[in-house]
Design a protein around this motif. Structure first.
Motif, PDB file in Angstrom:
ATOM      1  N   UNK A  29     -76.718 -21.880  78.029  1.00 26.19           N
ATOM      2  CA  UNK A  29     -77.374 -22.752  79.005  1.00 26.19           C
ATOM      3  C   UNK A  29     -77.113 -22.274  80.428  1.00 26.19           C
ATOM      4  N   UNK A  30     -78.021 -22.609  81.297  1.00 23.90           N
ATOM      5  CA  UNK A  30     -77.850 -22.330  82.719  1.00 23.90           C
ATOM      6  C   UNK A  30     -77.257 -23.543  83.413  1.00 23.90           C
ATOM      7  N   UNK A  31     -76.613 -23.303  84.534  1.00 19.89           N
ATOM      8  CA  UNK A  31     -76.049 -24.408  85.302  1.00 19.89           C
ATOM      9  C   UNK A  31     -77.176 -25.148  86.036  1.00 19.89           C
ATOM     10  N   UNK A  32     -77.033 -26.448  86.174  1.00 21.11           N
ATOM     11  CA  UNK A  32     -77.978 -27.262  86.939  1.00 21.11           C
ATOM     12  C   UNK A  32     -77.279 -27.669  88.232  1.00 21.11           C
ATOM     13  N   UNK A  33     -77.521 -26.880  89.262  1.00 22.19           N
ATOM     14  CA  UNK A  33     -76.818 -27.085  90.523  1.00 22.19           C
ATOM     15  C   UNK A  33     -77.096 -28.452  91.131  1.00 22.19           C
ATOM     16  N   UNK A  34     -78.295 -28.989  90.886  1.00 19.61           N
ATOM     17  CA  UNK A  34     -78.641 -30.297  91.468  1.00 19.61           C
ATOM     18  C   UNK A  34     -77.816 -31.426  90.874  1.00 19.61           C
ATOM     19  N   UNK A  35     -77.224 -31.169  89.720  1.00 17.40           N
ATOM     20  CA  UNK A  35     -76.517 -32.237  89.014  1.00 17.40           C
ATOM     21  C   UNK A  35     -75.002 -32.095  89.076  1.00 17.40           C
ATOM     22  N   UNK A  40     -67.444 -23.367  91.143  1.00 20.85           N
ATOM     23  CA  UNK A  40     -67.294 -22.468  90.002  1.00 20.85           C
ATOM     24  C   UNK A  40     -66.976 -21.064  90.511  1.00 20.85           C
ATOM     25  N   UNK A  41     -66.304 -20.300  89.699  1.00 18.43           N
ATOM     26  CA  UNK A  41     -66.127 -18.884  89.996  1.00 18.43           C
ATOM     27  C   UNK A  41     -67.446 -18.171  89.707  1.00 18.43           C
ATOM     28  N   UNK A  42     -67.826 -17.273  90.605  1.00 24.21           N
ATOM     29  CA  UNK A  42     -69.097 -16.549  90.447  1.00 24.21           C
ATOM     30  C   UNK A  42     -68.830 -15.107  90.041  1.00 24.21           C
ATOM     31  N   UNK A  43     -69.391 -14.710  88.910  1.00 27.53           N
ATOM     32  CA  UNK A  43     -69.258 -13.341  88.414  1.00 27.53           C
ATOM     33  C   UNK A  43     -70.505 -12.568  88.834  1.00 27.53           C
ATOM     34  N   UNK A  44     -70.373 -11.808  89.917  1.00 28.77           N
ATOM     35  CA  UNK A  44     -71.488 -11.003  90.412  1.00 28.77           C
ATOM     36  C   UNK A  44     -71.573  -9.706  89.614  1.00 28.77           C
ATOM     37  N   UNK A  45     -72.625  -8.926  89.859  1.00 27.20           N
ATOM     38  CA  UNK A  45     -72.787  -7.663  89.122  1.00 27.20           C
ATOM     39  C   UNK A  45     -71.654  -6.694  89.394  1.00 27.20           C
ATOM     40  N   UNK A  63     -72.965 -25.748  94.870  1.00 26.24           N
ATOM     41  CA  UNK A  63     -74.418 -25.862  95.045  1.00 26.24           C
ATOM     42  C   UNK A  63     -74.881 -25.454  96.437  1.00 26.24           C
ATOM     43  N   UNK A  64     -74.072 -25.728  97.449  1.00 22.55           N
ATOM     44  CA  UNK A  64     -74.493 -25.463  98.834  1.00 22.55           C
ATOM     45  C   UNK A  64     -74.519 -23.985  99.201  1.00 22.55           C
ATOM     46  N   UNK A  65     -73.729 -23.163  98.500  1.00 21.03           N
ATOM     47  CA  UNK A  65     -73.695 -21.742  98.875  1.00 21.03           C
ATOM     48  C   UNK A  65     -73.924 -20.791  97.700  1.00 21.03           C
ATOM     49  N   UNK A  66     -74.385 -21.333  96.572  1.00 16.92           N
ATOM     50  CA  UNK A  66     -74.577 -20.488  95.385  1.00 16.92           C
ATOM     51  C   UNK A  66     -75.748 -19.526  95.573  1.00 16.92           C
ATOM     52  N   UNK A  67     -75.546 -18.228  95.285  1.00 14.22           N
ATOM     53  CA  UNK A  67     -76.679 -17.283  95.319  1.00 14.22           C
ATOM     54  C   UNK A  67     -77.746 -17.699  94.308  1.00 14.22           C
ATOM     55  N   UNK A  68     -78.964 -17.340  94.574  1.00  8.61           N
ATOM     56  CA  UNK A  68     -80.063 -17.727  93.670  1.00  8.61           C
ATOM     57  C   UNK A  68     -79.882 -17.138  92.278  1.00  8.61           C
ATOM     58  N   UNK A  69     -79.151 -16.031  92.177  1.00 11.21           N
ATOM     59  CA  UNK A  69     -78.954 -15.385  90.875  1.00 11.21           C
ATOM     60  C   UNK A  69     -77.794 -15.995  90.084  1.00 11.21           C
ATOM     61  N   UNK A  70     -77.046 -16.926  90.721  1.00  9.97           N
ATOM     62  CA  UNK A  70     -75.913 -17.557  90.037  1.00  9.97           C
ATOM     63  C   UNK A  70     -76.426 -18.682  89.145  1.00  9.97           C
ATOM     64  N   UNK A  71     -76.661 -18.389  87.884  1.00 11.35           N
ATOM     65  CA  UNK A  71     -77.311 -19.362  87.006  1.00 11.35           C
ATOM     66  C   UNK A  71     -76.624 -19.530  85.650  1.00 11.35           C
ATOM     67  N   UNK A  72     -76.035 -18.485  85.105  1.00 13.82           N
ATOM     68  CA  UNK A  72     -75.616 -18.511  83.695  1.00 13.82           C
ATOM     69  C   UNK A  72     -74.177 -19.022  83.522  1.00 13.82           C
ATOM     70  N   UNK A  73     -74.036 -20.154  82.858  1.00 11.80           N
ATOM     71  CA  UNK A  73     -72.719 -20.708  82.550  1.00 11.80           C
ATOM     72  C   UNK A  73     -72.093 -19.913  81.407  1.00 11.80           C
ATOM     73  N   UNK A  74     -70.854 -19.514  81.564  1.00  8.03           N
ATOM     74  CA  UNK A  74     -70.206 -18.740  80.507  1.00  8.03           C
ATOM     75  C   UNK A  74     -68.978 -19.468  79.986  1.00  8.03           C
ATOM     76  N   UNK A  75     -68.615 -19.177  78.757  1.00  9.79           N
ATOM     77  CA  UNK A  75     -67.461 -19.767  78.101  1.00  9.79           C
ATOM     78  C   UNK A  75     -66.514 -18.668  77.622  1.00  9.79           C
ATOM     79  N   UNK A 103     -72.259 -16.829  85.904  1.00 10.58           N
ATOM     80  CA  UNK A 103     -72.563 -15.400  86.007  1.00 10.58           C
ATOM     81  C   UNK A 103     -73.934 -15.177  86.610  1.00 10.58           C
ATOM     82  N   UNK A 104     -74.089 -14.021  87.194  1.00  9.09           N
ATOM     83  CA  UNK A 104     -75.390 -13.607  87.727  1.00  9.09           C
ATOM     84  C   UNK A 104     -76.413 -13.494  86.602  1.00  9.09           C
ATOM     85  N   UNK A 105     -77.677 -13.732  86.944  1.00 12.84           N
ATOM     86  CA  UNK A 105     -78.747 -13.559  85.959  1.00 12.84           C
ATOM     87  C   UNK A 105     -78.911 -12.089  85.568  1.00 12.84           C
TER      88      UNK A 105
END
Length: 419
Positions: A29-35, A40-45, A63-75, A103-105
């Protein structure tokens, strides 16, 4: 090899079935920033190291500073594979520290069905030669090659004994154990040799500084025992063949590397200032950049011309030996003087005006020869392990790849072979 024999027994008569990765993994699943208001820690490329297959750095986002590519929730136990420039093989296994990260898309997230396969079974399989070949054949784009998540998940992998999950997971776990042992050995060897290298370097640096601070040495200025020259301050016109034109890149090693040089015409060489023409015995040094001050000795009689990124020291052989000056340029005495003149400077370069005024502690020529002989021996010891480190690691990596491909290679159905 006992482990190998055990695996052979485990595989004896066992059916192996090939499945696309999509059939042995779950949907993510992807993260829903609006909710969410959580961070979160962001795993960039660039967060995942190509060399270590580990996450080396992350940033904290919300949510306020997340890059647009920051979408994938990881476990924990998810396998990440970078789909941008896929043949770089940038992948990793998510551990407890990064459970719940985003994680980045640009990553494909592989979350295995634990009743079918193991995360590390997938991890070792996507490091295989077959998978890399598959990536090369299925990536698209030339400037920024990429592969889709669907294509990654379309790669077929072997599952031993799929009709008996308990037996299947037992076999997978045993093979993973062996392959993990190889990767662990490589990591331990790297740590051991790197520690040894750093120890030898510290030892070498200590004795070198001690040798250059001997009692009874005469204090001289560098400009009184040598002449310092700089290269051309303009970019000449290059030709296909002619006189070799060198710059700082040719002195990045511990010798003057002339394997990759540009050329200027004979006419331009003859018209150039003699200050830019080093000769055999001169001590070249880099004036700018990350390799600042690195000295090498010219050991060729062929004509050379150099760019202003280099300078050279031509010693007075009646007073000082060139190898003595080369070793001196690596001592604390030299670098303390560099820092004194460059402190606070926005752009550091070695200026001949103050290099001429640098202090050099000078013993007799006989003592200089003795010091050079000692330091040259230390250099050989340090260089041997420095060169041996990547070679040894490469050999271990090849060993791992050999057993990985051997342990993970199974006959494919005839229809696949024909295809």
């Amino acid at each position: 090899m006992n482990d190998f024999s055990y695996v052979e027994k485990l595989l004896d008569g066992v059916e192996v079935v090939w499945f696309p990765i999509s059939e042995v993994t779950q949907r993510t699943t992807n993260i829903k920033w609006r909710e969410t208001s959580e961070s979160h820690q962001y795993i960039a490329l660039t967060s995942v190291s190509v060399d270590t297959k580990k996450i080396i750095e992350t940033t904290e986002i919300k949510a306020s500073n997340a890059p647009s590519r920051a979408q994938k929730l990881v476990k924990k136990d998810d396998v990440l594979f970078a789909t941008t420039r896929p043949t770089q093989m940038r992948y990793c296994l998510i551990d407890e520290e990064y459970n719940g990260a985003v994680a980045s898309t640009g990553y494909c997230v592989l979350r295995v069905k634990r009743d079918v396969t193991l995360p590390k079974w997938i991890l070792h399989l996507i490091s295989s030669s077959d998978f890399k070949k598959y990536l090369e054949e299925n990536q698209s784009g030339s400037a920024y090659p990429a592969i889709s998540d669907a294509k990654v998940k379309g790669f077929s992998i072997p599952i031993p004994c799929p009709n008996n999950p308990e037996k299947s997971l037992e076999i997978q776990a045993e093979i993973v154990r062996i392959l993990d042992a190889f990767t662990s050995m490589t990591a331990e060897l790297t740590t051991e040799l790197t520690t040894e290298l750093n120890l030898r370097k510290k030892q070498y640096n200590y004795y070198r500084d001690q040798l250059f601070a001997g009692s009874g040495f005469k204090l001289e200025k560098l400009g009184e025992i040598s002449k310092i020259y700089l290269g051309l301050t303009y970019t000449p016109k290059y030709v296909e063949k002619g006189v070799k034109f060198i710059s700082a890149k040719n002195t990045s090693k511990d010798f003057l590397d002339l394997a990759d040089t540009k050329y200027i015409s004979e006419e331009e060489y003859l018209s150039s200032t003699s200050n830019a023409k080093p000769k055999r015995g001169d001590v070249l040094f880099t004036r700018v950049g990350s390799n600042l001050g690195h000295p090498v000795i010219v050991e060729t009689d062929e004509p050379l011309c150099m760019f202003v990124s280099l300078g050279y020291i031509r010693v007075n052989p009646a007073k000082v030996l060139n190898s003595y000056i080369k070793h001196w340029m690596n001592t604390a005495l030299f670098w303390d003087q560099v820092e004194k003149h460059t402190y606070g400077a926005a752009k550091v370069n070695l200026n001949t005006g103050w290099l001429n005024k640098f202090d050099v502690l000078l013993p007799s020529l006989e003592e200089q020869t003795r010091i050079i002989e000692i330091l040259d021996k230390f250099e050989v010891l340090t260089t041997s392990i420095q060169e041996g480190l990547p070679r040894e690691i490469k050999l271990r990596q090849k060993q791992y790849e050999y057993y990985r491909d051997l342990l993970l290679s199974y006959p494919k159905p005839h229809s696949d072979e024909a295809a």
